[in-house]
Design an enzyme around this catalytic site. Structure first.
Site, PDB file in Angstrom:
ATOM      1  N   ASP A 283      -1.892   0.495  -1.513  1.00  0.00           N
ATOM      2  CA  ASP A 283      -0.460   0.609  -2.060  1.00  0.00           C
ATOM      3  C   ASP A 283       0.326   1.191  -1.779  1.00  0.00           C
ATOM      4  OD1 ASP A 283       0.836  -0.314  -4.549  1.00  0.00           O
ATOM      5  OD2 ASP A 283       0.390   1.044  -5.855  1.00  0.00           O
TER       6      ASP A 283
ATOM      7  N   HIS B 257      -2.386   6.410  -1.097  1.00  0.00           N
ATOM      8  CA  HIS B 257      -0.936   6.261  -1.668  1.00  0.00           C
ATOM      9  C   HIS B 257      -0.910   6.753  -3.153  1.00  0.00           C
ATOM     10  CE1 HIS B 257      -0.369   4.256   1.898  1.00  0.00           C
ATOM     11  NE2 HIS B 257       0.825   4.654   2.171  1.00  0.00           N
TER      12      HIS B 257
ATOM     13  N   GLY C 142      -2.520   8.631   4.023  1.00  0.00           N
ATOM     14  CA  GLY C 142      -3.689   8.613   3.512  1.00  0.00           C
ATOM     15  C   GLY C 142      -3.884   7.344   4.408  1.00  0.00           C
TER      16      GLY C 142
ATOM     17  N   SER D 163      -3.763   5.013 -11.040  1.00  0.00           N
ATOM     18  CA  SER D 163      -5.211   4.958 -10.839  1.00  0.00           C
ATOM     19  C   SER D 163      -6.269   6.098 -10.400  1.00  0.00           C
ATOM     20  CB  SER D 163      -4.872   3.923  -8.823  1.00  0.00           C
ATOM     21  OG  SER D 163      -4.587   5.058  -7.739  1.00  0.00           O
TER      22      SER D 163
END
Length: 403
Positions: free
Chosen positions: A151, A14, A131, A72
């Site tokens: 996430d 994600h 994902g 991230s």
């Protein structure tokens, strides 16, 4: 991961948009970053893992003013090596496009500086898609080394089930992989039971860390605690957590209820795991207490037919000592250094007091997912859920309950 020469794959299920603007739109209106990265921005006493993280963010803001926050994917790209690979997935069409555009700009900037990749193949692949489903095709990776960051927004309570199902399948395909899962600590039953369910996965080792920055509101809404659950954690992670977590409690905590919790153990199949709190004490569940815990649906901490604690003649009948409240800011403990999603570098979520007085804390990823900055609210733009704390409806034993 970088301490071994062998290449590895970073998989972000994600990914979000990769980079977020803090001076406009939703981020500016809610200013969640003021309770997360904001207090860390000008500190000169940061522990080294946090100092490295803040330095990475400042490199994204060369003017010195905090305008952009990296998610991230950006953080991973900056710290990974040229022969390592990134596989990024985002289902939301707008965020997926922004993510791809951001990485094109990064590549164009590198080319303008005369940098040319020496490794063969595409280092970064970005796909608009699910994902969870992608894990089925990517695991195991050719190098047999991978870090998977999961996430989801958890706006839909089915996300809790999807995460667990995806991990169940992934651990069959690639049992030695490192899996890092961010989750909010909320009043809703799915959130309260989530970490215990992950402990039952077929994983060799796990590490669960939570951070709480303030007392939950009386209505149960708002994100005040959050957690990171890491399967097959690197041996360097726990020492990093013990260095950073007390500092985060001290700097980000809003009141005396601010705290952190670190748990570590192996797959829960009847064997209890050690729990380490901010006071450094290790507690072990008594007998089969985990099986009879409220989250298991039995509604009692006593086993069927077991006499209440303290009953004369009962083996080990001495009553349990009352739970000791953990100290708040500044106590010795732990810290988090794994890339967590969006800027929740030091965000938080609602902590719910557990059965034995243990505050259900929350944890934070040192690198947060896309600037969903951090702070009292959850993933930026993603409304945090609250609601009443429903109790399981399992059978209860008659007689007084153990304290």
């Amino acid at each position: 991961m970088n301490q071994k020469d062998t290449a590895y794959t970073y998989i972000d299920t994600h990914s979000g948009a990769g980079v977020y603007a803090l001076d406009g739109g939703y981020a500016s209106k809610n200013a969640e970053y003021e309770t997360g990265i904001g207090p860390l921005w000008e500190r000169n006493d940061l522990p080294k893992p946090l100092a490295d993280y803040v330095k990475l963010i400042k490199e994204l803001n060369p003017s010195g003013k905090m305008r952009y926050y990296p998610g991230s994917p950006y953080c991973a790209d900056k710290v990974m090596r040229e022969h390592d690979k990134l596989r990024l997935f985002e289902l939301h069409p707008a965020d997926s496009k922004i993510l791809a555009d951001n990485f094109r700009k990064v590549e164009a900037h590198a080319a303008a500086q005369g940098e040319r990749p020496s490794a063969r193949g595409r280092r970064v692949l970005i796909e608009r898609g699910d994902g969870f489903h992608a894990l089925k095709t990517l695991l195991p990776p050719p190098s047999r080394r991978a870090l998977v960051l999961i996430d989801p927004p958890y706006e839909d309570k089915q996300d809790y089930r999807k995460v667990r199902d995806a991990l169940d399948d992934a651990l069959v395909r690639f049992p030695s992989g490192i899996y890092a899962i961010w989750y909010p600590v909320l009043q809703r039953m799915e959130s309260r039971q989530f970490a215990d369910k992950l402990k039952r996965l077929a994983a060799k080792e796990w590490l669960n860390v939570t951070l709480t920055i303030t007392t939950p509101g009386p209505d149960g809404f708002g994100l005040h605690s959050s957690g990171m659950f890491i399967i097959n954690p690197p041996y360097t992670l726990e020492p990093t957590l013990r260095q950073v977590m007390p500092y985060l409690v001290q700097v980000l905590g809003k009141n005396a209820d601010a705290t952190y919790v670190i748990e570590k153990g192996t797959q829960v199949t009847g064997t209890a795991s050690a729990r380490t709190g901010a006071n450094g004490a290790v507690r072990m569940p008594v007998g089969n207490a985990r099986k009879a815990s409220p989250t298991a649906g039995t509604g009692s901490l006593r086993l069927p037919g077991q006499a209440p604690a303290g009953t004369p003649g009962q083996a080990g009948g001495a009553p349990r000592a009352p739970a000791v409240k953990r100290p708040g800011a500044g106590s010795a403990g732990s810290a988090v250094g794994l890339a967590g999603k969006s800027g929740r570098p030091a965000g938080a979520a609602t902590g719910v007091a557990g059965k034995s007085g243990r505050p259900a804390g929350a944890a934070t990823g040192v690198a947060g997912k896309s600037a969903r900055p951090t702070g009292a609210a959850g993933k930026s733009g993603r409304p945090t859920e609250g609601g009443s704390s429903a109790r399981p409806t399992g059978p209860r034993n008659s007689g007084p309950r153990r304290p």
